[in-house]
Design an enzyme around this catalytic site. Structure first.
Site, PDB file in Angstrom:
ATOM      1  N   GLY A   1      -9.319  -3.341  -3.700  1.00  0.00           N
ATOM      2  CA  GLY A   1     -10.256  -4.292  -3.556  1.00  0.00           C
ATOM      3  C   GLY A   1     -11.698  -4.007  -3.923  1.00  0.00           C
ATOM      4  O   GLY A   1     -12.404  -4.758  -4.421  1.00  0.00           O
TER       5      GLY A   1
ATOM      6  N   ALA B   1      -4.816   2.712  -1.115  1.00  0.00           N
ATOM      7  CA  ALA B   1      -4.576   1.922  -2.185  1.00  0.00           C
ATOM      8  C   ALA B   1      -5.104   0.513  -2.017  1.00  0.00           C
ATOM      9  O   ALA B   1      -5.641  -0.036  -2.945  1.00  0.00           O
ATOM     10  CB  ALA B   1      -3.045   1.834  -2.571  1.00  0.00           C
ATOM     11  N   ASP B   2      -4.738  -0.049  -1.019  1.00  0.00           N
ATOM     12  CA  ASP B   2      -5.293  -1.527  -0.751  1.00  0.00           C
ATOM     13  C   ASP B   2      -6.780  -1.620  -0.772  1.00  0.00           C
ATOM     14  O   ASP B   2      -7.525  -2.276  -1.566  1.00  0.00           O
ATOM     15  CB  ASP B   2      -4.997  -2.296   0.357  1.00  0.00           C
ATOM     16  CG  ASP B   2      -3.454  -2.730   0.613  1.00  0.00           C
ATOM     17  OD1 ASP B   2      -3.073  -3.118  -0.423  1.00  0.00           O
ATOM     18  OD2 ASP B   2      -2.828  -2.878   1.503  1.00  0.00           O
ATOM     19  N   SER B   3      -7.238  -0.775   0.203  1.00  0.00           N
ATOM     20  CA  SER B   3      -8.696  -0.865   0.081  1.00  0.00           C
ATOM     21  C   SER B   3      -9.285  -0.410  -1.100  1.00  0.00           C
ATOM     22  O   SER B   3     -10.423  -1.041  -1.696  1.00  0.00           O
ATOM     23  CB  SER B   3      -9.308   0.261   1.241  1.00  0.00           C
ATOM     24  OG  SER B   3      -8.680  -0.426   2.478  1.00  0.00           O
TER      25      SER B   3
ATOM     26  N   ASP C   1       0.772  -1.377   0.128  1.00  0.00           N
ATOM     27  CA  ASP C   1      -0.088   0.065   0.023  1.00  0.00           C
ATOM     28  C   ASP C   1       0.701   1.372  -0.014  1.00  0.00           C
ATOM     29  O   ASP C   1       0.817   2.099  -0.871  1.00  0.00           O
ATOM     30  CB  ASP C   1      -1.104  -0.032   1.181  1.00  0.00           C
ATOM     31  CG  ASP C   1      -1.573   1.109   1.212  1.00  0.00           C
ATOM     32  OD1 ASP C   1      -2.695   1.321   0.751  1.00  0.00           O
ATOM     33  OD2 ASP C   1      -1.156   2.077   2.173  1.00  0.00           O
TER      34      ASP C   1
END
Length: 397
Positions: free
Chosen positions: A175, A170-172, A142
């Site tokens: 997803g 960025a991760d969330s 992230d």
């Protein structure tokens, strides 16, 4: 604690979740919360040296990310485990993975191979930098995506140097974009009868989350600087000191500006030639801040929040996380959802931030222990107790 009701919205779907850490599990969680049969496929304990990347099994992160799923352990280095996965793929609707592209290909989980097994399968691939291109094999995390995606350059106080966001943006986002792409592919499959390959990455998701800051450069050629707690171009919009702390104020439109000036007892500011248009207020931001805070620091935050709300001026408190969950509106929305775990008891997790009138999401079970549903899932595939025990003794599950 009353037994929650599972959502019927996606109950016809079976999802194979081969993801870990955050981006992939976030994608799979959307389907699990809306009633899909999400099967978390993971290595048996002790096989994967990186199995604890999301923290302890009973820790807050795992419980928040993997609720509503069933767990099947498969050691994909073993042919018997590979055969089980292939059999499951034949009847699955989605397979979500966040391997590096070369790992997926080595495991035989590339789209061409999967499509041959199940032409209706939708493959969702979430990577650090994309499935092709010069960075395709780089490991992505992230904060790396936050830096490369421009976010750290606009976050923080002017001149402070790059600052990461306090959450895994960025991760969330990756997803959620993966889930959006999967839902689009499911709708298209209802027409064509065919699955397809959905791809997103942390880098693309972070750039998309830059939104107007990225568009500012693409359209006008302007590189946005750090603006700290101030809005990049509107004033007064940002964090302002009060007598006992700070509040957020969001005065973007000229109508709000006039009302704001009246509420703080300085109506003459609305027509002051230094501040009578948004561009002028932006230019005179430091001078205007001093004037506003001279007034705001005469009263507590709660006073200003109340009078601004009454007048229709956008404003709000700046909460710590505990205070956030105590707010009456947050409690009314019910975003903190109860879960009961046999080992760690009752607690709450973060619910889905979307409400459907007929088929709302439901959180019905905590994150499973690794392999908790091995016997159950293998029985559904036709394996009897002796066969399951052989798989276990061979180290396949």
């Amino acid at each position: 604690m009353p037994r929650p009701t599972p959502s019927p919205a996606l109950e016809s779907l079976r999802v194979l979740d081969l993801t870990r850490v955050r981006a992939g599990p976030t994608c799979a969680r959307v389907f699990a919360d809306f009633g899909a049969d999400v099967i978390k496929i993971e290595s048996p304990p002790g096989v994967d040296p990186n199995e604890n990347m999301s923290g302890p099994r009973h820790g807050y992160d795992m419980q928040n990310l993997h609720r509503n799923k069933r767990s099947l352990t498969l050691n994909l280095k073993k042919p018997a485990a590979q055969a089980i996965l292939r059999e499951m793929i034949k009847s699955a609707d989605l397979l979500i993975e966040n391997f590096r592209p070369d790992v997926k290909e080595r495991l035989g989980l590339d789209f061409e191979t999967l499509h041959a097994l199940n032409p209706r399968l939708i493959l969702v691939s979430i990577s650090g930098f994309g499935q092709s291109g010069p960075y395709r094999l780089r490991a992505g995390f992230d904060q790396i995506a936050q830096g490369m995606g421009g976010m750290m350059s606009v976050t923080g106080l002017p001149g402070q140097g790059p600052v990461r966001a306090g959450i895994a943006v960025a991760d969330s986002a990756a997803g959620l974009y993966g889930a959006i792409g999967a839902l689009v592919a499911l709708q298209e499959r209802a027409v064509s009868g065919k699955g397809q390959w959905v791809q997103t990455s942390l880098l693309e998701a972070q750039i998309a989350m830059m939104d107007f800051q990225a568009a500012r450069y693409l359209v006008e050629g302007k590189v946005p600087p750090q603006a700290g707690n101030d809005h990049p171009y509107a004033t007064p919009m940002g964090v302002y000191a009060t007598r006992d702390g700070h509040i957020n104020i969001g005065v973007g439109a000229e109508g709000h500006w006039k009302i704001f000036c009246e509420v703080i007892g300085r109506p003459e500011l609305a027509s002051d030639p230094r501040f009578d248009f948004v561009d002028k207020r932006y230019t005179a931001r430091p001078e205007l801040r001093v004037i506003i805070e001279e007034v705001l620091t005469t009263q507590d935050s709660a006073h200003w929040i109340a009078v601004f709300a009454e007048a229709g001026v956008p404003a709000g408190p700046i909460y710590t996380v505990d205070a956030m969950f105590e707010d009456p509106q947050v409690q009314h929305l019910g975003i903190a959802q109860p879960v009961s775990h046999p080992a760690i008891g009752d607690f709450r997790v973060v619910g889905e931030p979307v409400t459907l009138s007929r088929t709302p999401y439901g959180i019905v079970s905590p994150s499973p222990d690794a392999g908790e549903h091995n016997d159950e899932l293998l029985a559904e595939l036709g394996y009897d107790a002796d066969a399951v025990e052989r798989l276990r003794s061979e180290g396949a599950i």
